[in-house]
Design an enzyme around this catalytic site. Sequence first.
Site, PDB file in Angstrom:
ATOM      1  N   TYR A 106       0.854  -1.187   0.000  1.00 32.38           N
ATOM      2  CA  TYR A 106       0.000   0.000   0.000  1.00 32.38           C
ATOM      3  C   TYR A 106       0.890   1.237   0.000  1.00 32.38           C
ATOM      4  O   TYR A 106       1.998   1.203  -0.520  1.00 32.38           O
ATOM      5  CB  TYR A 106      -1.002  -0.041   1.166  1.00 32.38           C
ATOM      6  CG  TYR A 106      -2.157   0.901   0.920  1.00 32.38           C
ATOM      7  CD1 TYR A 106      -2.969   0.733  -0.198  1.00 32.38           C
ATOM      8  CD2 TYR A 106      -2.406   1.975   1.756  1.00 32.38           C
ATOM      9  CE1 TYR A 106      -4.002   1.612  -0.482  1.00 32.38           C
ATOM     10  CE2 TYR A 106      -3.440   2.857   1.481  1.00 32.38           C
ATOM     11  CZ  TYR A 106      -4.228   2.670   0.367  1.00 32.38           C
ATOM     12  OH  TYR A 106      -5.239   3.547   0.097  1.00 32.38           O
ATOM     13  N   ARG A 159      -8.582  10.638  -8.484  1.00 37.42           N
ATOM     14  CA  ARG A 159      -7.755  11.328  -7.487  1.00 37.42           C
ATOM     15  C   ARG A 159      -7.017  10.287  -6.647  1.00 37.42           C
ATOM     16  O   ARG A 159      -7.359  10.034  -5.504  1.00 37.42           O
ATOM     17  CB  ARG A 159      -8.625  12.205  -6.590  1.00 37.42           C
ATOM     18  CG  ARG A 159      -7.831  13.176  -5.719  1.00 37.42           C
ATOM     19  CD  ARG A 159      -8.583  13.580  -4.484  1.00 37.42           C
ATOM     20  NE  ARG A 159      -8.909  12.465  -3.623  1.00 37.42           N
ATOM     21  CZ  ARG A 159      -8.059  11.909  -2.753  1.00 37.42           C
ATOM     22  NH1 ARG A 159      -6.815  12.341  -2.673  1.00 37.42           N
ATOM     23  NH2 ARG A 159      -8.440  10.898  -1.986  1.00 37.42           N
ATOM     24  N   LYS A 177      -6.244  -1.916  -0.851  1.00 34.60           N
ATOM     25  CA  LYS A 177      -7.176  -1.753   0.274  1.00 34.60           C
ATOM     26  C   LYS A 177      -7.769  -3.101   0.683  1.00 34.60           C
ATOM     27  O   LYS A 177      -7.885  -3.405   1.880  1.00 34.60           O
ATOM     28  CB  LYS A 177      -8.306  -0.803  -0.117  1.00 34.60           C
ATOM     29  CG  LYS A 177      -7.911   0.663  -0.183  1.00 34.60           C
ATOM     30  CD  LYS A 177      -7.980   1.313   1.192  1.00 34.60           C
ATOM     31  CE  LYS A 177      -7.745   2.815   1.078  1.00 34.60           C
ATOM     32  NZ  LYS A 177      -7.866   3.503   2.362  1.00 34.60           N
ATOM     33  N   GLU A 248     -13.540   4.940  -3.165  1.00 36.41           N
ATOM     34  CA  GLU A 248     -12.121   5.191  -2.937  1.00 36.41           C
ATOM     35  C   GLU A 248     -11.533   6.100  -4.016  1.00 36.41           C
ATOM     36  O   GLU A 248     -11.665   5.832  -5.216  1.00 36.41           O
ATOM     37  CB  GLU A 248     -11.358   3.867  -2.925  1.00 36.41           C
ATOM     38  CG  GLU A 248      -9.941   3.970  -2.426  1.00 36.41           C
ATOM     39  CD  GLU A 248      -9.861   4.325  -0.958  1.00 36.41           C
ATOM     40  OE1 GLU A 248      -8.904   5.041  -0.580  1.00 36.41           O
ATOM     41  OE2 GLU A 248     -10.731   3.901  -0.180  1.00 36.41           O
ATOM     42  N   ASP A 249     -10.921   7.186  -3.574  1.00 36.67           N
ATOM     43  CA  ASP A 249     -10.148   8.081  -4.452  1.00 36.67           C
ATOM     44  C   ASP A 249     -10.950   8.659  -5.616  1.00 36.67           C
ATOM     45  O   ASP A 249     -10.480   8.723  -6.758  1.00 36.67           O
ATOM     46  CB  ASP A 249      -8.889   7.387  -4.966  1.00 36.67           C
ATOM     47  CG  ASP A 249      -7.830   7.281  -3.879  1.00 36.67           C
ATOM     48  OD1 ASP A 249      -8.040   7.856  -2.784  1.00 36.67           O
ATOM     49  OD2 ASP A 249      -6.787   6.648  -4.100  1.00 36.67           O
ATOM     50  N   ASP A 271     -13.859   5.969   2.408  1.00 41.04           N
ATOM     51  CA  ASP A 271     -12.727   5.916   3.334  1.00 41.04           C
ATOM     52  C   ASP A 271     -11.910   7.202   3.316  1.00 41.04           C
ATOM     53  O   ASP A 271     -11.372   7.622   4.345  1.00 41.04           O
ATOM     54  CB  ASP A 271     -11.840   4.720   3.002  1.00 41.04           C
ATOM     55  CG  ASP A 271     -10.738   4.542   4.032  1.00 41.04           C
ATOM     56  OD1 ASP A 271     -11.047   4.482   5.227  1.00 41.04           O
ATOM     57  OD2 ASP A 271      -9.561   4.470   3.636  1.00 41.04           O
ATOM     58  N   ASP A 272     -11.809   7.858   2.160  1.00 43.11           N
ATOM     59  CA  ASP A 272     -11.055   9.112   2.085  1.00 43.11           C
ATOM     60  C   ASP A 272     -11.688  10.192   2.956  1.00 43.11           C
ATOM     61  O   ASP A 272     -10.993  11.044   3.514  1.00 43.11           O
ATOM     62  CB  ASP A 272     -10.994   9.616   0.636  1.00 43.11           C
ATOM     63  CG  ASP A 272     -10.398   8.591  -0.305  1.00 43.11           C
ATOM     64  OD1 ASP A 272      -9.328   8.059   0.021  1.00 43.11           O
ATOM     65  OD2 ASP A 272     -11.014   8.300  -1.338  1.00 43.11           O
ATOM     66  N   ASN A 421      -0.586  11.938   1.275  1.00 38.84           N
ATOM     67  CA  ASN A 421       0.076  10.747   0.735  1.00 38.84           C
ATOM     68  C   ASN A 421       0.323  10.903  -0.755  1.00 38.84           C
ATOM     69  O   ASN A 421      -0.425  11.621  -1.426  1.00 38.84           O
ATOM     70  CB  ASN A 421      -0.817   9.515   0.953  1.00 38.84           C
ATOM     71  CG  ASN A 421      -0.762   8.997   2.366  1.00 38.84           C
ATOM     72  OD1 ASN A 421       0.302   8.944   2.960  1.00 38.84           O
ATOM     73  ND2 ASN A 421      -1.905   8.622   2.913  1.00 38.84           N
TER      74      ASN A 421
END
Length: 569
Positions: A106, A159, A177, A248-249, A271-272, A421
């Site tokens: 990850y 993203r 993930k 996610e993202d 989750d973001d 990150n």
Amino acid sequence: MTSHFSKTNGTPISTSLYGRSLLADSFFNKGTAFTEDERKEFELTGLLPAHVSTLEEQLQQTYENFKKKETPLEKYLYLAALQDCNETLFYRLVQTHIAEMVPIIYTPTVGEACQKFSHIFSRALGLYLSYPNPRPILDLLKANAPEDMEVIVVTDGERILGLGDLGVGGMGIPIGKLALYSLCAGLHPRKTLPILLDVGTNNTDLLNDPLYLGWRHQRLQGEDYDRYIDSFVQAVKTRWPHVILQWEDFSKNNAWRLLQHYRSQLATFNDDIQGTAAVTLAGLLRAVQKTGRDLAEERIVIAGAGSAATGIADLICAALQERGKRRDQTLRQLWLVDSRGLVHIARSDLSVEKRGFAQTLDHLKQVGLDAARPLSLETVVRQVKPTALIGVSGQPGMFTEPLIRLMTAAVPQPIIFPLSNPTSKAEATPQQLTEWTNGQALVATGSPFPPMTWQDRQTPVGQCNNAFIFPGIGLGLVASQAASVPEEVFLASAKTLAAFNERLPGYADSLFPNLEHVKTVSCQIALAVGQEIIRKGLSYGHLKEEQLPERLQQCFWEPGYRPLRRLPR
């Protein structure tokens, strides 16, 4: 509580595969660990070397090979190949060396893998749903994934971490993930599914790359995009009515609104937004405890005002409201600063989610700020005198030495979290922060960093890593048979993580546990989440709280070889 819920399971599993087809299946494959009886029964004699290896011997061999890889990307590719070949060995290896290998599978290494995805691609793990494909999404789900799916992680690649639009290369994130779901919380890998929605890319470098593997088209926007997302969600609901869907993202323009639109339709979270909020709140709770201060009195500046920032701010507000504060009172403690300066009510360019955290003009006047002038991060820090500074900007080096020294002059023990990150995007390094604050800062980061050194003393850096949060949430939601995901789940997760006191020797000062403890943390979070779901009456199976420990045990998987039984052809 024990570190995990699982029991040793020697129950045989059955398959009709045999010979090379059995060796090619990563779920059933044991490599050289097939027993003599299994080799005879499944026609493997002659296809494997004579020695029957133990799992421990295989772990030694694979770890030796892992250590020989010279770069993080080479190690990533080695582990990916092992996962494709032998899932049990892959998960057991990473579990055995989890602190060393999570940064490989990850962040930060996964970021490089996503950037180079089309040039290093060698496996077709998960589902790629491409917009031009005329076949209905539901048909693809039925044809390519089993009925007992428990968790889906989906991205559209727009993203990825702080790296931007990586198109089809974003698939590395759902894969990573879901590996963490299995490693950290025992969800069976065969009941999880990574999905990439290929709706094009606006990354010109990718569109001009002759090896790019995605749909070569500008990104869908507007109604076309929304219709495609809705067709995906409706297909998921039809195929798996009780699955957990994790976004996610997605871009800041889509992440928040998609979550709000679909959270009442199925058990879903982002989750973001929400996982990042929970792990950050846990760090804040731990930090104020160490300083002897009170969260209700903290002044918190957040650099960045995208979905992660608004998610963090929202959960902090919820934590303060739980302690008796009104919403308008909690907002006075939170100052969001985006690329155009402080988020305040007089700005006409604010999105819906930002407007919810806009400072009033009266409050600006009280701290000496003039809305008619540009209100930079430095200006806000000078006037507000924050006790905590959180970075989710994706702008490396944003926390400069003058800025940090300005903050430290007003606060003896500043809390500073550069969370962007991967590592290259961090707002400052922990070593810089400890030097600029004369060793006074309480620091946590989004990516792994070496210990901070001050006056010949080393302090490990706590990693504000979502891996401490989302796997436990997923396990708790699955075990409790959650029909939806309320915000209270994330507050419960944050408090559980903040209260976790186990540390390895020498790590007592770290704001977060070591990754070696992540399974224990995840199980405690899963229990808290499941209890919250049941108390709120959101279990579609109408579970009772006393049933939860057994359900958690039933859902928990440990990587280990099980005896095989051959089915007739």
